[in-house]
Design an enzyme around this catalytic site. Structure first.
Site, PDB file in Angstrom:
ATOM      1  N   HIS A 127       0.880  -1.168   0.000  1.00  0.00           N
ATOM      2  CA  HIS A 127       0.000   0.000   0.000  1.00  0.00           C
ATOM      3  C   HIS A 127       0.923   1.225   0.000  1.00  0.00           C
ATOM      4  O   HIS A 127       2.028   1.174   0.546  1.00  0.00           O
ATOM      5  CB  HIS A 127      -0.828  -0.058   1.281  1.00  0.00           C
ATOM      6  CG  HIS A 127      -1.922   0.955   1.399  1.00  0.00           C
ATOM      7  ND1 HIS A 127      -1.672   2.269   1.734  1.00  0.00           N
ATOM      8  CD2 HIS A 127      -3.258   0.853   1.253  1.00  0.00           C
ATOM      9  CE1 HIS A 127      -2.814   2.935   1.788  1.00  0.00           C
ATOM     10  NE2 HIS A 127      -3.798   2.100   1.493  1.00  0.00           N
ATOM     11  N   ASP A 204       3.374  -4.454   7.930  1.00  0.00           N
ATOM     12  CA  ASP A 204       2.138  -3.702   7.764  1.00  0.00           C
ATOM     13  C   ASP A 204       0.984  -4.679   7.964  1.00  0.00           C
ATOM     14  O   ASP A 204       0.683  -5.491   7.092  1.00  0.00           O
ATOM     15  CB  ASP A 204       2.094  -3.066   6.372  1.00  0.00           C
ATOM     16  CG  ASP A 204       0.772  -2.347   6.111  1.00  0.00           C
ATOM     17  OD1 ASP A 204      -0.119  -2.371   6.995  1.00  0.00           O
ATOM     18  OD2 ASP A 204       0.620  -1.770   5.014  1.00  0.00           O
ATOM     19  N   GLN A 207      -4.173  -5.050   6.909  1.00  0.00           N
ATOM     20  CA  GLN A 207      -5.161  -6.002   6.371  1.00  0.00           C
ATOM     21  C   GLN A 207      -5.184  -7.316   7.132  1.00  0.00           C
ATOM     22  O   GLN A 207      -6.209  -7.997   7.165  1.00  0.00           O
ATOM     23  CB  GLN A 207      -4.879  -6.291   4.886  1.00  0.00           C
ATOM     24  CG  GLN A 207      -5.076  -5.090   3.973  1.00  0.00           C
ATOM     25  CD  GLN A 207      -6.453  -4.459   4.107  1.00  0.00           C
ATOM     26  OE1 GLN A 207      -7.426  -5.132   4.491  1.00  0.00           O
ATOM     27  NE2 GLN A 207      -6.553  -3.180   3.824  1.00  0.00           N
ATOM     28  N   LYS A 230     -10.392  -0.707  10.432  1.00  0.00           N
ATOM     29  CA  LYS A 230     -10.565  -1.863   9.552  1.00  0.00           C
ATOM     30  C   LYS A 230     -10.936  -3.117  10.341  1.00  0.00           C
ATOM     31  O   LYS A 230     -11.173  -4.172   9.767  1.00  0.00           O
ATOM     32  CB  LYS A 230      -9.286  -2.116   8.751  1.00  0.00           C
ATOM     33  CG  LYS A 230      -8.966  -1.018   7.735  1.00  0.00           C
ATOM     34  CD  LYS A 230      -7.764  -1.425   6.891  1.00  0.00           C
ATOM     35  CE  LYS A 230      -7.086  -0.252   6.218  1.00  0.00           C
ATOM     36  NZ  LYS A 230      -7.848   0.309   5.105  1.00  0.00           N
ATOM     37  N   CYS A 369      -4.862   2.750  -3.533  1.00  0.00           N
ATOM     38  CA  CYS A 369      -3.611   3.203  -2.908  1.00  0.00           C
ATOM     39  C   CYS A 369      -2.478   2.212  -3.105  1.00  0.00           C
ATOM     40  O   CYS A 369      -1.635   2.023  -2.224  1.00  0.00           O
ATOM     41  CB  CYS A 369      -3.795   3.488  -1.420  1.00  0.00           C
ATOM     42  SG  CYS A 369      -4.909   4.851  -1.105  1.00  0.00           S
TER      43      CYS A 369
END
Lengths: 412, 130
Positions: A127, A204, A207, A230, A369
């Site tokens: 991302h 990261d 997600q 999220k 993104c």
């Protein structure tokens, strides 16, 4: 609850007031949780209740209300630490979102550690929020930014990763799950390869943390970034997990109140971690909301959440790929989380999304993104459907049915 | 059935007018929207301060392509003086549908390219604020 029993999305939807709304006059089918998840009543109530019964600024308040608010804020931190199996609540820094968490590391750690002799490694799957901060920090420090390419089947090229990781690599920053391809990356393996050349590993988790069980100690990750919104929590709250020794040794990022120990007109000394990184009044109520979201997910069980999405994405993968002219980007259903980005021959993603919108189906269209991911596949944009605990096969059926009609209308 | 996909818009999308190449155009400009990949190239033949002929090429969503097609019909024979005054409202009139901010960018891309073809980028400023 047993892990063998599946989730019941119909039951779960009753907890989410938004599903009482209609979209374009039709029942809402929400397939955009990868961008942001909807909120259960439990999260909304926890926040409202705090505003109504326990709200005050945190820390340093001598009165009872502030003590209660501080307790709730710190309980949320401990709760989240347990959720990702951190060693200590001191390793949980509250930030706005995953983007801010990554920027914190880029600026606080990056600017004070990187030199022109050093390399930062990222991947083509990132991302923008795990790419652009490193581009900026590389430009500021003279460090070299390198990247691991995506294989044609949507995985990270592990041989290339091995070639690219070397004694100059100071940090390997990579996603645990692609927000476009849905690819679940081998985090533990990647961290271990980074460590083998003496590099730190930043994961990261924006997600992955909402959708998969997370154990930062099993990963042995040095930093993990994720967003509250999220994972059923509110906007404006996110987390940077960092190993305590690293956080201790890093200079502050933002400066102001709370992050100091002692201030004179000439200088200041820093508070303990994580407070050193939490300048100013934090998102107190949002942190408590995120704590409630974590309770909700824990109650469902993250193994079951993952199993549910795995089954749903496999079903959606089969049904979508059976449509003429539909091409799904990324790996097969066995290696992906609940994300399906696709292109439809002859129909622009904007038109796909706009048509689906008229059917009450919310999907996203664009580059999500992640322009380099799209470049790798030679498409400027995709439509993306993503799934969470409140989605079921019926949602997929309605998506496929609407897509079939869209294809007929635009290409017929 | 769908506002956004009125019969006429789909017709222009499926059967675009004035799409193709022009030999030795007087003016040509290519523009694109990196967010969604819409792209359009406008080619103009200009005589006596008027648009004698127009061709365009491009790819993108229904709205951007229909906008290019409709615009190409509308500008033929128009004076450059008149075109200078065209803006957002003109394109929305042609399309005849309401548009949100994201799709407005798609709709305005062809006009933006057309004005840049005639006057360079400074002629496009007023359309940037979408």
């Amino acid at each position: 609850m047993s892990t063998t029993q599946g989730l019941d999305p119909r039951r779960i939807r009753e907890d989410f007031p938004i599903f009482g709304e209609r979209a374009r006059g039709k029942p809402l089918i929400y397939l955009d949780s990868t961008a942001s998840a909807q909120k259960p009543r439990q999260v909304i109530d926890a926040m409202t209740s705090m505003y109504e019964h326990a709200y005050a600024n945190v820390h340093r308040g001598i009165y009872e209300l502030s003590e209660r608010a501080t307790q709730m804020y710190e309980d949320a931190r401990r709760n989240i630490a347990r959720f990702i199996n951190a060693r200590s609540h001191r390793e949980i820094v509250f930030v706005r979102n995953a983007t801010e968490a990554i920027n914190l590391v880029a600026y606080a750690w990056g600017l004070s550690h990187l030199t022109p002799e050093d390399e930062i490694l990222v991947t083509q799957m990132e991302h923008h929020s795990n790419l652009v901060p490193w581009q900026l920090v590389a430009a500021r420090t003279g460090a070299r930014l390198r990247w691991v390419p995506i294989t044609p089947d949507g995985h990270l090229d592990m041989d290339a990763a091995d070639r690219l990781l070397n004694e100059r690599t100071r940090l390997f920053a990579f996603t645990a799950m692609s927000n476009v391809l849905g690819t679940i990356t081998p985090v533990r393996e990647l961290v271990s390869r980074a460590h083998s050349v003496g590099a730190l590993a930043l994961v990261d988790g924006a997600q992955s943390v909402p959708h998969l069980p997370t154990d930062v100690q099993a990963w042995d990750a040095d930093f993990v970034a994720f967003s509250g919104h999220k994972m059923l929590g509110p906007t404006g709250i996110g987390v940077l997990y960092g190993k305590r020794a690293l956080l201790e040794e890093m200079p502050p990022f933002l400066a102001g109140g709370e992050m100091i120990r002692e201030v004179t007109m000439e200088g200041a000394t820093w508070n303990d971690v994580p407070y050193k990184f939490e300048a100013g009044t934090p998102a107190v109520v949002e942190a408590v909301g995120l704590g409630a979201a974590v309770d909700y997910l824990r109650e469902l069980g993250m193994e079951r959440v993952h199993a549910h999405e795995r089954a749903l994405v496999a079903y959606a993968y089969d049904r979508l790929s059976a449509l003429d002219g539909v091409r799904i980007l990324g790996p097969g259903p066995e290696d992906r989380g609940g994300v399906l980005a696709f292109v439809v021959e002859g129909v622009h993603p904007h038109d796909v999304a706009a048509f689906l919108d008229y059917e009450g189906i919310a999907v996203r269209a664009g580059h999500h993104c992640a322009q380099p991911v799209h470049d790798a596949y030679g498409v400027p944009a995709t439509a993306r459907a993503s799934f969470y605990i409140y989605n079921d096969r019926e949602d997929v059926d309605r998506l496929v049915d609407a897509l079939r009609r869209a294809i007929r209308m635009f290409t017929g | 059935m769908y506002d956004l996909y009125a019969e006429e818009i789909l017709d222009h999308y499926k059967f675009p007018r004035n799409r193709g190449k022009m030999d030795n155009p007087d003016r040509v400009y290519h523009d694109h929207n990196p967010l969604c990949g819409d792209e359009v190239t406008i080619m103009l033949r200009i005589e006596d301060g008027r648009v004698k002929d127009v061709k365009w090429e491009g790819q993108g969503c229904t709205i951007s392509m229909a906008s290019a097609s409709m615009l190409s019909e509308a500008v033929k024979g128009k004076s450059l003086e008149e075109l200078r005054t065209w803006g957002k409202e003109h394109v929305l009139d042609l399309l005849g549908i309401p548009l949100g901010p994201v799709r407005l960018k798609c709709a305005l891309l062809p006009l933006k390219a057309l004005k840049a073809a005639v006057w360079g980028l400074e002629g496009t400023e007023e359309h940037e604020e979408t």
